[in-house]
Scaffold this motif. Structure first.
Motif, PDB file in Angstrom:
ATOM      1  N   HIS A  82       0.844  -1.197   0.000  1.00  9.16           N
ATOM      2  CA  HIS A  82       0.000   0.000   0.000  1.00  9.16           C
ATOM      3  C   HIS A  82       0.880   1.248   0.000  1.00  9.16           C
ATOM      4  CE1 HIS A  82      -2.733  -3.085   1.465  1.00  9.16           C
ATOM      5  NE2 HIS A  82      -3.752  -2.258   1.281  1.00  9.16           N
ATOM      6  N   PHE A  83       0.686   2.110  -1.000  1.00 10.02           N
ATOM      7  CA  PHE A  83       1.524   3.306  -1.129  1.00 10.02           C
ATOM      8  C   PHE A  83       0.687   4.548  -1.375  1.00 10.02           C
ATOM      9  CE2 PHE A  83       4.367  -0.150  -1.919  1.00 10.02           C
ATOM     10  CZ  PHE A  83       5.549   0.249  -1.332  1.00 10.02           C
ATOM     11  N   ASN A  84       1.158   5.654  -0.836  1.00 10.46           N
ATOM     12  CA  ASN A  84       0.578   6.971  -1.057  1.00 10.46           C
ATOM     13  C   ASN A  84       1.634   7.773  -1.817  1.00 10.46           C
ATOM     14  OD1 ASN A  84      -0.244   9.680  -0.815  1.00 10.46           O
ATOM     15  ND2 ASN A  84      -1.213   9.305   1.157  1.00 10.46           N
ATOM     16  N   VAL A  85       1.304   8.206  -3.021  1.00  2.37           N
ATOM     17  CA  VAL A  85       2.264   8.884  -3.893  1.00  2.37           C
ATOM     18  C   VAL A  85       1.768  10.288  -4.231  1.00  2.37           C
ATOM     19  CG1 VAL A  85       3.390   8.848  -6.159  1.00  2.37           C
ATOM     20  CG2 VAL A  85       3.034   6.707  -4.904  1.00  2.37           C
ATOM     21  N   THR A  86       2.629  11.261  -3.982  1.00  2.00           N
ATOM     22  CA  THR A  86       2.379  12.629  -4.418  1.00  2.00           C
ATOM     23  C   THR A  86       3.479  12.978  -5.408  1.00  2.00           C
ATOM     24  OG1 THR A  86       1.426  13.223  -2.284  1.00  2.00           O
ATOM     25  CG2 THR A  86       2.156  15.038  -3.695  1.00  2.00           C
ATOM     26  N   VAL A  87       3.073  13.404  -6.605  1.00  2.00           N
ATOM     27  CA  VAL A  87       4.051  13.759  -7.629  1.00  2.00           C
ATOM     28  C   VAL A  87       3.613  15.048  -8.316  1.00  2.00           C
ATOM     29  CG1 VAL A  87       3.013  12.196  -9.346  1.00  2.00           C
ATOM     30  CG2 VAL A  87       5.370  12.941  -9.631  1.00  2.00           C
TER      31      VAL A  87
ATOM     32  N   HIS B  65      -3.261   9.774 -13.973  1.00  2.00           N
ATOM     33  CA  HIS B  65      -3.250   8.503 -13.253  1.00  2.00           C
ATOM     34  C   HIS B  65      -2.913   7.341 -14.182  1.00  2.00           C
ATOM     35  CE1 HIS B  65      -5.535   9.784  -9.385  1.00  2.00           C
ATOM     36  NE2 HIS B  65      -4.686  10.710  -9.797  1.00  2.00           N
ATOM     37  N   ARG B  66      -3.430   7.381 -15.393  1.00  2.00           N
ATOM     38  CA  ARG B  66      -3.088   6.324 -16.358  1.00  2.00           C
ATOM     39  C   ARG B  66      -1.593   6.318 -16.658  1.00  2.00           C
ATOM     40  NH1 ARG B  66      -8.269   7.279 -20.244  1.00  2.00           N
ATOM     41  NH2 ARG B  66      -9.672   5.867 -19.147  1.00  2.00           N
ATOM     42  N   GLU B  67      -1.027   7.506 -16.777  1.00  2.00           N
ATOM     43  CA  GLU B  67       0.410   7.606 -17.050  1.00  2.00           C
ATOM     44  C   GLU B  67       1.215   7.008 -15.901  1.00  2.00           C
ATOM     45  OE1 GLU B  67       3.739  10.633 -18.749  1.00  2.00           O
ATOM     46  OE2 GLU B  67       1.682  11.299 -18.607  1.00  2.00           O
ATOM     47  N   VAL B  68       0.876   7.379 -14.675  1.00  2.00           N
ATOM     48  CA  VAL B  68       1.594   6.849 -13.509  1.00  2.00           C
ATOM     49  C   VAL B  68       1.379   5.344 -13.401  1.00  2.00           C
ATOM     50  CG1 VAL B  68       1.738   6.884 -10.987  1.00  2.00           C
ATOM     51  CG2 VAL B  68       1.594   9.042 -12.272  1.00  2.00           C
ATOM     52  N   ASN B  69       0.145   4.898 -13.557  1.00  2.00           N
ATOM     53  CA  ASN B  69      -0.130   3.460 -13.491  1.00  2.00           C
ATOM     54  C   ASN B  69       0.651   2.688 -14.551  1.00  2.00           C
ATOM     55  OD1 ASN B  69      -1.847   3.571 -11.275  1.00  2.00           O
ATOM     56  ND2 ASN B  69      -3.668   3.837 -12.530  1.00  2.00           N
ATOM     57  N   GLY B  70       0.790   3.258 -15.738  1.00  2.00           N
ATOM     58  CA  GLY B  70       1.577   2.615 -16.781  1.00  2.00           C
ATOM     59  C   GLY B  70       3.043   2.500 -16.412  1.00  2.00           C
ATOM     60  N   LEU B  71       3.573   3.539 -15.811  1.00  2.00           N
ATOM     61  CA  LEU B  71       4.978   3.522 -15.385  1.00  2.00           C
ATOM     62  C   LEU B  71       5.213   2.519 -14.262  1.00  2.00           C
ATOM     63  CD1 LEU B  71       5.673   7.371 -15.381  1.00  2.00           C
ATOM     64  CD2 LEU B  71       6.547   5.684 -17.023  1.00  2.00           C
ATOM     65  N   LEU B  72       4.179   2.270 -13.476  1.00  2.00           N
ATOM     66  CA  LEU B  72       4.309   1.381 -12.323  1.00  2.00           C
ATOM     67  C   LEU B  72       3.634   0.025 -12.545  1.00  2.00           C
ATOM     68  CD1 LEU B  72       3.650   3.987  -9.492  1.00  2.00           C
ATOM     69  CD2 LEU B  72       5.828   3.310 -10.536  1.00  2.00           C
ATOM     70  N   ALA B  73       3.348  -0.308 -13.784  1.00  2.00           N
ATOM     71  CA  ALA B  73       2.619  -1.537 -14.113  1.00  2.00           C
ATOM     72  C   ALA B  73       3.256  -2.783 -13.501  1.00  2.00           C
ATOM     73  CB  ALA B  73       2.490  -1.692 -15.627  1.00  2.00           C
ATOM     74  N   GLU B  74       4.574  -2.840 -13.515  1.00  2.00           N
ATOM     75  CA  GLU B  74       5.275  -4.017 -12.968  1.00  2.00           C
ATOM     76  C   GLU B  74       4.958  -4.201 -11.481  1.00  2.00           C
ATOM     77  OE1 GLU B  74       9.863  -5.320 -12.049  1.00  2.00           O
ATOM     78  OE2 GLU B  74       9.484  -4.125 -13.847  1.00  2.00           O
ATOM     79  N   ALA B  75       5.006  -3.127 -10.723  1.00  3.47           N
ATOM     80  CA  ALA B  75       4.705  -3.200  -9.289  1.00  3.47           C
ATOM     81  C   ALA B  75       3.220  -3.465  -9.052  1.00  3.47           C
ATOM     82  CB  ALA B  75       5.137  -1.912  -8.591  1.00  3.47           C
TER      83      ALA B  75
ATOM     84  N   LEU C 135      -2.921   8.024  -5.491  1.00  2.00           N
ATOM     85  CA  LEU C 135      -2.179   8.957  -6.345  1.00  2.00           C
ATOM     86  C   LEU C 135      -2.681  10.378  -6.173  1.00  2.00           C
ATOM     87  CD1 LEU C 135      -1.989   6.992  -9.713  1.00  2.00           C
ATOM     88  CD2 LEU C 135      -0.197   7.290  -7.995  1.00  2.00           C
ATOM     89  N   HIS C 136      -1.725  11.288  -6.036  1.00  4.87           N
ATOM     90  CA  HIS C 136      -2.002  12.715  -5.956  1.00  4.87           C
ATOM     91  C   HIS C 136      -1.053  13.367  -6.964  1.00  4.87           C
ATOM     92  CE1 HIS C 136      -4.133  11.522  -2.388  1.00  4.87           C
ATOM     93  NE2 HIS C 136      -3.035  10.904  -2.005  1.00  4.87           N
TER      94      HIS C 136
END
Length: 105
Positions: free
Chosen positions: A38-43, A57-67, A77-78
């Motif tokens: 469980h992670f809370n990410v602010t970027v 959010h789609r962009e971040v989710n794509g970058l983190l797809a492996e995790a 996501l924020h």
């Protein structure tokens, strides 16, 4: 590799953030110790300028797809442009307490 480090590297390498905060909140949930789930990410990034929230959010989710396909169960996501971040007075968003069950067991 620690999941937090993976998240930080992926977002740093691809979004050139002006601000990045990745908080492992797994300890706040009903998961095994060390779960990294469980992670809370602010970027804050110029990349988000002109993008709607869903695109960010789609962009971040794509970058983190492996995790997300592996150990990560929840990702808060924020995502902000520099202007939005300034308007928020550079305040991160804290997650509410978990209501998903008891740690007793």
């Amino acid at each position: 590799m620690q999941v937090k480090v993976f998240i930080e590297q992926q977002l740093s390498d691809n979004l050139a953030p002006l601000f990045l905060e990745v908080i492992d909140e797994s300890h706040m949930h009903n998961v095994a110790a060390g779960a990294q789930s469980h992670f809370n990410v602010t970027v804050v990034s110029d990349v988000f300028s002109g993008q709607r929230l869903i695109a960010r959010h789609r962009e971040v989710n794509g970058l983190l797809a492996e995790a997300l396909a592996g150990p990560v169960h929840a990702l808060a996501l924020h995502t902000y442009t520099p202007e939005e971040w300034q308007a928020r007075q550079q305040q991160s968003v804290a997650s509410p307490p978990c209501m998903g069950g008891s740690k007793a067991g």
